[in-house]
Design a protein around this motif. Structure first.
Motif, PDB file in Angstrom:
ATOM      1  N   GLY A  34       0.828  -1.195   0.000  1.00 42.02           N
ATOM      2  CA  GLY A  34       0.000   0.000   0.000  1.00 42.02           C
ATOM      3  C   GLY A  34       0.860   1.242   0.000  1.00 42.02           C
ATOM      4  O   GLY A  34       2.030   1.211  -0.402  1.00 42.02           O
ATOM      5  N   THR A  35       0.298   2.327   0.485  1.00 40.44           N
ATOM      6  CA  THR A  35       1.011   3.596   0.543  1.00 40.44           C
ATOM      7  C   THR A  35       1.877   3.663   1.795  1.00 40.44           C
ATOM      8  O   THR A  35       1.405   3.324   2.882  1.00 40.44           O
ATOM      9  CB  THR A  35       0.016   4.774   0.561  1.00 40.44           C
ATOM     10  N   PRO A  36       3.126   4.074   1.687  1.00 44.24           N
ATOM     11  CA  PRO A  36       3.984   4.189   2.875  1.00 44.24           C
ATOM     12  C   PRO A  36       3.377   5.127   3.914  1.00 44.24           C
ATOM     13  O   PRO A  36       2.763   6.138   3.565  1.00 44.24           O
ATOM     14  CB  PRO A  36       5.295   4.764   2.314  1.00 44.24           C
ATOM     15  N   GLU A  37       3.529   4.785   5.174  1.00 46.97           N
ATOM     16  CA  GLU A  37       3.016   5.634   6.240  1.00 46.97           C
ATOM     17  C   GLU A  37       3.942   5.556   7.447  1.00 46.97           C
ATOM     18  O   GLU A  37       4.611   4.546   7.680  1.00 46.97           O
ATOM     19  CB  GLU A  37       1.597   5.232   6.645  1.00 46.97           C
ATOM     20  N   ASP A  38       3.980   6.644   8.179  1.00 48.38           N
ATOM     21  CA  ASP A  38       4.814   6.718   9.383  1.00 48.38           C
ATOM     22  C   ASP A  38       3.895   6.578  10.598  1.00 48.38           C
ATOM     23  O   ASP A  38       3.223   7.536  10.990  1.00 48.38           O
ATOM     24  CB  ASP A  38       5.566   8.045   9.418  1.00 48.38           C
ATOM     25  N   LYS A  39       3.862   5.393  11.178  1.00 43.58           N
ATOM     26  CA  LYS A  39       2.974   5.112  12.294  1.00 43.58           C
ATOM     27  C   LYS A  39       3.725   4.405  13.419  1.00 43.58           C
ATOM     28  O   LYS A  39       4.749   3.758  13.199  1.00 43.58           O
ATOM     29  CB  LYS A  39       1.815   4.217  11.843  1.00 43.58           C
ATOM     30  N   ALA A  40       3.190   4.547  14.623  1.00 50.26           N
ATOM     31  CA  ALA A  40       3.691   3.784  15.771  1.00 50.26           C
ATOM     32  C   ALA A  40       2.802   2.568  15.942  1.00 50.26           C
ATOM     33  O   ALA A  40       1.617   2.597  15.599  1.00 50.26           O
ATOM     34  CB  ALA A  40       3.664   4.643  17.034  1.00 50.26           C
ATOM     35  N   PHE A  41       3.370   1.493  16.469  1.00 51.01           N
ATOM     36  CA  PHE A  41       2.613   0.252  16.655  1.00 51.01           C
ATOM     37  C   PHE A  41       2.739  -0.232  18.092  1.00 51.01           C
ATOM     38  O   PHE A  41       3.716   0.056  18.784  1.00 51.01           O
ATOM     39  CB  PHE A  41       3.104  -0.820  15.689  1.00 51.01           C
ATOM     40  N   SER A  42       1.730  -0.962  18.507  1.00 53.87           N
ATOM     41  CA  SER A  42       1.727  -1.529  19.851  1.00 53.87           C
ATOM     42  C   SER A  42       1.177  -2.947  19.790  1.00 53.87           C
ATOM     43  O   SER A  42       0.236  -3.225  19.046  1.00 53.87           O
ATOM     44  CB  SER A  42       0.863  -0.684  20.797  1.00 53.87           C
ATOM     45  N   VAL A  43       1.800  -3.848  20.533  1.00 56.70           N
ATOM     46  CA  VAL A  43       1.330  -5.233  20.642  1.00 56.70           C
ATOM     47  C   VAL A  43       1.007  -5.470  22.108  1.00 56.70           C
ATOM     48  O   VAL A  43       1.859  -5.335  22.975  1.00 56.70           O
ATOM     49  CB  VAL A  43       2.402  -6.240  20.182  1.00 56.70           C
ATOM     50  N   ASP A  44      -0.237  -5.817  22.387  1.00 54.30           N
ATOM     51  CA  ASP A  44      -0.647  -5.964  23.780  1.00 54.30           C
ATOM     52  C   ASP A  44      -1.278  -7.332  24.033  1.00 54.30           C
ATOM     53  O   ASP A  44      -1.822  -7.958  23.115  1.00 54.30           O
ATOM     54  CB  ASP A  44      -1.641  -4.863  24.156  1.00 54.30           C
ATOM     55  N   PHE A  45      -1.203  -7.762  25.293  1.00 51.11           N
ATOM     56  CA  PHE A  45      -1.777  -9.040  25.705  1.00 51.11           C
ATOM     57  C   PHE A  45      -3.067  -8.778  26.472  1.00 51.11           C
ATOM     58  O   PHE A  45      -3.097  -7.981  27.415  1.00 51.11           O
ATOM     59  CB  PHE A  45      -0.784  -9.784  26.603  1.00 51.11           C
ATOM     60  N   PHE A  46      -4.139  -9.447  26.065  1.00 50.69           N
ATOM     61  CA  PHE A  46      -5.432  -9.291  26.724  1.00 50.69           C
ATOM     62  C   PHE A  46      -5.692 -10.496  27.618  1.00 50.69           C
ATOM     63  O   PHE A  46      -5.742 -11.636  27.150  1.00 50.69           O
ATOM     64  CB  PHE A  46      -6.544  -9.170  25.676  1.00 50.69           C
ATOM     65  N   ASP A  47      -5.882 -10.243  28.903  1.00 51.65           N
ATOM     66  CA  ASP A  47      -6.059 -11.346  29.860  1.00 51.65           C
ATOM     67  C   ASP A  47      -7.463 -11.372  30.460  1.00 51.65           C
ATOM     68  O   ASP A  47      -7.724 -12.141  31.386  1.00 51.65           O
ATOM     69  CB  ASP A  47      -5.031 -11.232  30.992  1.00 51.65           C
ATOM     70  N   GLY A  48      -8.363 -10.564  29.900  1.00 56.07           N
ATOM     71  CA  GLY A  48      -9.706 -10.479  30.466  1.00 56.07           C
ATOM     72  C   GLY A  48     -10.653 -11.527  29.920  1.00 56.07           C
ATOM     73  O   GLY A  48     -10.291 -12.399  29.121  1.00 56.07           O
ATOM     74  N   LEU A  49     -11.900 -11.444  30.353  1.00 53.60           N
ATOM     75  CA  LEU A  49     -12.952 -12.340  29.887  1.00 53.60           C
ATOM     76  C   LEU A  49     -13.462 -11.874  28.519  1.00 53.60           C
ATOM     77  O   LEU A  49     -13.325 -10.689  28.180  1.00 53.60           O
ATOM     78  CB  LEU A  49     -14.102 -12.351  30.887  1.00 53.60           C
ATOM     79  N   PRO A  50     -14.072 -12.763  27.730  1.00 54.01           N
ATOM     80  CA  PRO A  50     -14.567 -12.378  26.403  1.00 54.01           C
ATOM     81  C   PRO A  50     -15.518 -11.183  26.439  1.00 54.01           C
ATOM     82  O   PRO A  50     -15.478 -10.327  25.554  1.00 54.01           O
ATOM     83  CB  PRO A  50     -15.290 -13.645  25.928  1.00 54.01           C
ATOM     84  N   GLU A  51     -16.359 -11.120  27.481  1.00 48.80           N
ATOM     85  CA  GLU A  51     -17.314 -10.016  27.568  1.00 48.80           C
ATOM     86  C   GLU A  51     -16.647  -8.679  27.920  1.00 48.80           C
ATOM     87  O   GLU A  51     -17.279  -7.619  27.841  1.00 48.80           O
ATOM     88  CB  GLU A  51     -18.417 -10.327  28.586  1.00 48.80           C
ATOM     89  N   GLU A  52     -15.375  -8.730  28.307  1.00 41.73           N
ATOM     90  CA  GLU A  52     -14.638  -7.507  28.638  1.00 41.73           C
ATOM     91  C   GLU A  52     -13.840  -6.981  27.450  1.00 41.73           C
ATOM     92  O   GLU A  52     -13.240  -5.901  27.537  1.00 41.73           O
ATOM     93  CB  GLU A  52     -13.684  -7.771  29.808  1.00 41.73           C
ATOM     94  N   LEU A  53     -13.845  -7.714  26.346  1.00 38.02           N
ATOM     95  CA  LEU A  53     -13.014  -7.348  25.204  1.00 38.02           C
ATOM     96  C   LEU A  53     -13.409  -6.009  24.590  1.00 38.02           C
ATOM     97  O   LEU A  53     -12.539  -5.194  24.262  1.00 38.02           O
ATOM     98  CB  LEU A  53     -13.090  -8.449  24.139  1.00 38.02           C
TER      99      LEU A  53
END
Length: 227
Positions: free
Chosen positions: A48-67
């Motif tokens: 696609g088109t080049p873009e300058d962005k920040a990225f984050s990878v996070d771990f979710f440990d909650g219940l499905p209804e909390e997503l």
């Protein structure tokens, strides 16, 4: 790379999320937009088109209804959810000046601790299976004219058993290694790119492989009479 897609093996979202963020940012600047991570660990990018962005990878440990609430928190903080892996690891992107979702080192340490506990508990499910297979091999080593007397079958069962035992041991070693070698990691809770430069995946992999080899040899010695 084919048909406008690129596949790169993940750097390791459980132990090297900072490296993962760095990789996604670099690919985005070249016009390769991250779409998902495959079940076997390949990061999938589309041209696609080049873009300058920040990225984050996070771990979710909650219940499905909390997503939904969890994703709203990120959205309100300026982070766009772009993918997830097995509804546990979530990928986000934002403008480069967007503050990280973690406000202090304590909250970042809590995130890592919950993730590593989850990984450890999950891997332990394989341990009883591995022990059971090895006990089976030991108890049947004197059988004659039985399918378990086949060297090929016994070798396969031994391999599966060792793999099931090695998995939780490997997770435990990786956790201990990360805590010891990268003991100041939480200080970089809001500077993941700086910390990523300190991580040495090749060095770490060689060291962990050496430990795994030693453990494998020890287990093999214990099993040598099971055939």
């Amino acid at each position: 790379m084919f048909k406008g897609k690129k596949y790169i093996f993940s750097r390791g979202i459980a132990f090297y999320p900072e490296k993962e963020m760095q990789l996604l940012k670099k690919q985005a600047s070249k016009g390769w937009h991250f779409k998902k991570m495959s079940h076997i660990g390949f990061l999938v990018f589309e041209k696609g088109t080049p873009e300058d962005k920040a990225f984050s990878v996070d771990f979710f440990d909650g219940l499905p209804e909390e997503l939904s609430e969890y994703l709203v928190i990120y959205q309100e903080a300026g982070w766009e959810n772009i993918a997830n892996y097995k509804k546990k690891y979530f990928y986000f992107k934002a403008d480069c000046d967007t503050p990280t979702i973690y406000s202090d080192s304590e909250s970042y340490w809590l995130r890592m601790k919950k993730e590593w506990i989850w990984l450890s508990i999950r891997s332990l499910f394989y341990f009883p299976l591995g022990i059971g297979l090895l006990i089976l091999l030991f108890l049947t080593k004197t059988l004659q004219e039985h399918f378990l007397s086949s060297l090929g079958i016994r070798t396969l069962l031994a391999f599966i058993g060792m793999l099931c035992i090695a998995l939780p041991i490997g997770v435990a070693i990786n956790v201990a290694f990360s805590i010891i070698i990268y003991s100041d990691r939480t200080k970089y809770y809001n500077q993941p790119e700086r910390f990523a430069k300190r991580q040495k995946i090749v060095r770490d992999s060689l060291f962990l492989a050496m430990i795994g080899f030693i453990i494998g040899v020890l287990i093999s010695i214990l099993l040598k009479n099971s055939f």
